[in-house]
Structure formats: C-alpha cells, structure tokens
Design a protein around this motif. Structure first.
Motif, PDB file in Angstrom:
ATOM      1  N   ALA A  11       0.833  -1.206   0.000  1.00 36.23           N
ATOM      2  CA  ALA A  11       0.000   0.000   0.000  1.00 36.23           C
ATOM      3  C   ALA A  11       0.868   1.257   0.000  1.00 36.23           C
ATOM      4  CB  ALA A  11      -0.931  -0.008   1.212  1.00 36.23           C
ATOM      5  N   ALA A  12       1.931   1.250   0.779  1.00 40.79           N
ATOM      6  CA  ALA A  12       2.828   2.412   0.820  1.00 40.79           C
ATOM      7  C   ALA A  12       3.509   2.619  -0.525  1.00 40.79           C
ATOM      8  CB  ALA A  12       3.863   2.237   1.926  1.00 40.79           C
ATOM      9  N   THR A  13       3.920   1.532  -1.149  1.00 42.53           N
ATOM     10  CA  THR A  13       4.553   1.630  -2.473  1.00 42.53           C
ATOM     11  C   THR A  13       3.599   2.280  -3.463  1.00 42.53           C
ATOM     12  OG1 THR A  13       5.922  -0.316  -2.036  1.00 42.53           O
ATOM     13  CG2 THR A  13       5.610   0.299  -4.346  1.00 42.53           C
ATOM     14  N   ARG A  14       2.341   1.824  -3.485  1.00 43.91           N
ATOM     15  CA  ARG A  14       1.336   2.418  -4.383  1.00 43.91           C
ATOM     16  C   ARG A  14       1.086   3.879  -4.029  1.00 43.91           C
ATOM     17  NH1 ARG A  14      -1.131  -2.452  -3.267  1.00 43.91           N
ATOM     18  NH2 ARG A  14      -2.535  -1.447  -1.810  1.00 43.91           N
ATOM     19  N   ALA A  15       0.953   4.164  -2.736  1.00 47.21           N
ATOM     20  CA  ALA A  15       0.654   5.529  -2.301  1.00 47.21           C
ATOM     21  C   ALA A  15       1.789   6.485  -2.661  1.00 47.21           C
ATOM     22  CB  ALA A  15       0.387   5.556  -0.797  1.00 47.21           C
ATOM     23  N   PHE A  16       3.021   6.071  -2.426  1.00 44.61           N
ATOM     24  CA  PHE A  16       4.154   6.942  -2.750  1.00 44.61           C
ATOM     25  C   PHE A  16       4.275   7.158  -4.250  1.00 44.61           C
ATOM     26  CE2 PHE A  16       6.338   5.295   1.331  1.00 44.61           C
ATOM     27  CZ  PHE A  16       5.738   6.281   2.102  1.00 44.61           C
ATOM     28  N   ALA A  17       3.948   6.141  -5.037  1.00 46.42           N
ATOM     29  CA  ALA A  17       4.094   6.241  -6.494  1.00 46.42           C
ATOM     30  C   ALA A  17       2.977   7.061  -7.139  1.00 46.42           C
ATOM     31  CB  ALA A  17       4.124   4.849  -7.113  1.00 46.42           C
ATOM     32  N   THR A  18       1.790   7.061  -6.547  1.00 46.57           N
ATOM     33  CA  THR A  18       0.650   7.681  -7.220  1.00 46.57           C
ATOM     34  C   THR A  18       0.201   9.005  -6.614  1.00 46.57           C
ATOM     35  OG1 THR A  18      -0.930   6.421  -5.879  1.00 46.57           O
ATOM     36  CG2 THR A  18      -0.236   5.444  -7.972  1.00 46.57           C
ATOM     37  N   SER A  19       0.647   9.322  -5.423  1.00 44.39           N
ATOM     38  CA  SER A  19       0.173  10.529  -4.753  1.00 44.39           C
ATOM     39  C   SER A  19       0.942  11.760  -5.223  1.00 44.39           C
ATOM     40  CB  SER A  19       0.334  10.372  -3.239  1.00 44.39           C
ATOM     41  OG  SER A  19      -0.133  11.521  -2.583  1.00 44.39           O
TER      42      SER A  19
ATOM     43  N   ARG B 203       7.937   7.486   9.734  1.00 38.70           N
ATOM     44  CA  ARG B 203       7.724   7.601   8.292  1.00 38.70           C
ATOM     45  C   ARG B 203       9.004   7.234   7.533  1.00 38.70           C
ATOM     46  NH1 ARG B 203       4.137   9.749   5.224  1.00 38.70           N
ATOM     47  NH2 ARG B 203       4.660  10.435   3.146  1.00 38.70           N
ATOM     48  N   GLU B 204      10.130   7.673   8.079  1.00 40.72           N
ATOM     49  CA  GLU B 204      11.421   7.371   7.453  1.00 40.72           C
ATOM     50  C   GLU B 204      11.665   5.867   7.401  1.00 40.72           C
ATOM     51  OE1 GLU B 204      11.048   9.689   9.938  1.00 40.72           O
ATOM     52  OE2 GLU B 204      11.142  11.418   8.604  1.00 40.72           O
ATOM     53  N   ALA B 205      11.281   5.150   8.451  1.00 42.55           N
ATOM     54  CA  ALA B 205      11.447   3.686   8.473  1.00 42.55           C
ATOM     55  C   ALA B 205      10.593   3.040   7.380  1.00 42.55           C
ATOM     56  CB  ALA B 205      11.079   3.119   9.842  1.00 42.55           C
ATOM     57  N   LEU B 206       9.390   3.572   7.166  1.00 45.78           N
ATOM     58  CA  LEU B 206       8.518   3.036   6.116  1.00 45.78           C
ATOM     59  C   LEU B 206       9.089   3.337   4.733  1.00 45.78           C
ATOM     60  CD1 LEU B 206       5.953   1.648   5.150  1.00 45.78           C
ATOM     61  CD2 LEU B 206       4.743   3.827   5.448  1.00 45.78           C
ATOM     62  N   VAL B 207       9.534   4.552   4.514  1.00 49.31           N
ATOM     63  CA  VAL B 207      10.128   4.915   3.218  1.00 49.31           C
ATOM     64  C   VAL B 207      11.350   4.040   2.950  1.00 49.31           C
ATOM     65  CG1 VAL B 207      11.322   6.746   1.946  1.00 49.31           C
ATOM     66  CG2 VAL B 207       9.220   7.268   3.210  1.00 49.31           C
ATOM     67  N   ASP B 208      12.185   3.857   3.955  1.00 50.87           N
ATOM     68  CA  ASP B 208      13.372   3.023   3.814  1.00 50.87           C
ATOM     69  C   ASP B 208      12.994   1.580   3.476  1.00 50.87           C
ATOM     70  OD1 ASP B 208      16.280   2.611   4.041  1.00 50.87           O
ATOM     71  OD2 ASP B 208      15.749   1.427   5.809  1.00 50.87           O
ATOM     72  N   ALA B 209      11.991   1.047   4.153  1.00 54.29           N
ATOM     73  CA  ALA B 209      11.555  -0.332   3.898  1.00 54.29           C
ATOM     74  C   ALA B 209      10.993  -0.490   2.486  1.00 54.29           C
ATOM     75  CB  ALA B 209      10.516  -0.759   4.929  1.00 54.29           C
ATOM     76  N   VAL B 210      10.239   0.501   2.019  1.00 52.79           N
ATOM     77  CA  VAL B 210       9.708   0.459   0.652  1.00 52.79           C
ATOM     78  C   VAL B 210      10.859   0.450  -0.344  1.00 52.79           C
ATOM     79  CG1 VAL B 210       8.468   1.808  -1.108  1.00 52.79           C
ATOM     80  CG2 VAL B 210       7.450   1.461   1.149  1.00 52.79           C
ATOM     81  N   TYR B 211      11.838   1.319  -0.122  1.00 48.81           N
ATOM     82  CA  TYR B 211      12.991   1.392  -1.024  1.00 48.81           C
ATOM     83  C   TYR B 211      13.760   0.068  -1.023  1.00 48.81           C
ATOM     84  CZ  TYR B 211      17.255   2.969  -3.248  1.00 48.81           C
ATOM     85  OH  TYR B 211      18.324   3.095  -4.085  1.00 48.81           O
TER      86      TYR B 211
END
Length: 110
Positions: free
Chosen positions: A27-35, A62-70
């Motif tokens: 969900a985070a991957t989709r949200a970061f890519a489309t928002s 938030r940084e931990a989530l961004v890092d995990a998505v990357y």
C-alpha cells in the motif's frame, strides 16, 4: 533513533503479522508512487486495510517506512535481474531489466 528490524527479524513474525507488514509495504509503495503529495501514515493504513497502529508497529517512523519500501523495491529489482538472466540470453536480459529499472525510476517523485 528507531531502526528497521533486520530481514531475519521479519522471518520470525507470526504469519498474520508478516502478511500485515507486506500489505502495508504494498500500500505504501502504491501511495508513494501515485500521490501528488506525501500520503499520511493514516492514509496508507486505510489503503492497506489495517489500523494506523499496525503501520507504526512495523514502521515506527515515516522514514522507516520509506526506507523499507525502497529496500523492498531494490530486492525486487535484484530478483528480477536473476529471473530475467535465467530465462533470456544475457543481452536481452539486460535490456529487459533496464526497462524494469526505467519504469521503477519513473515512479520516483524526487
């Protein structure tokens, strides 16, 4: 400073917790890519179908989530390279992987 648990720690998660983590990552991957703007943790939780506390349990910041998505995306690109090389001649595998990489790069918003 909170850090992301090691990949080995994710293997020790209960099945439902591991599923929730993967659902939040997707969900985070989709949200970061489309928002057009930075999606909130609450919006990501809603898109994943989990509570915001579940998001923070797996990703304390938030940084931990961004890092995990990357990290997840890099792992997928690496696995994609191996799969392409196993199924295509090297030159064609490289070209196909470069297409995947270009698609991945196109989703980045700075």
């Amino acid at each position: 400073m909170a850090t992301e648990p090691s990949p080995a720690a994710h293997q020790q998660l209960r099945a439902d917790a591991a599923r929730n983590r993967e659902t939040v990552l997707a969900a985070a991957t989709r949200a970061f890519a489309t928002s057009d703007s930075e999606p909130s943790m609450r919006a990501i939780a809603r898109q994943a179908g989990v509570g915001v506390a579940t998001v923070f349990r797996h990703f304390p910041t938030r940084e931990a989530l961004v890092d995990a998505v990357y990290q997840d995306q890099v792992v997928r690109l690496t696995a994609g390279a191996r799969e392409l090389l196993a199924n295509h001649p090297p030159a064609q595998a490289l070209r196909l992987w470069m297409d995947l990489f270009a698609e991945w790069q196109a989703t980045k918003h700075g």
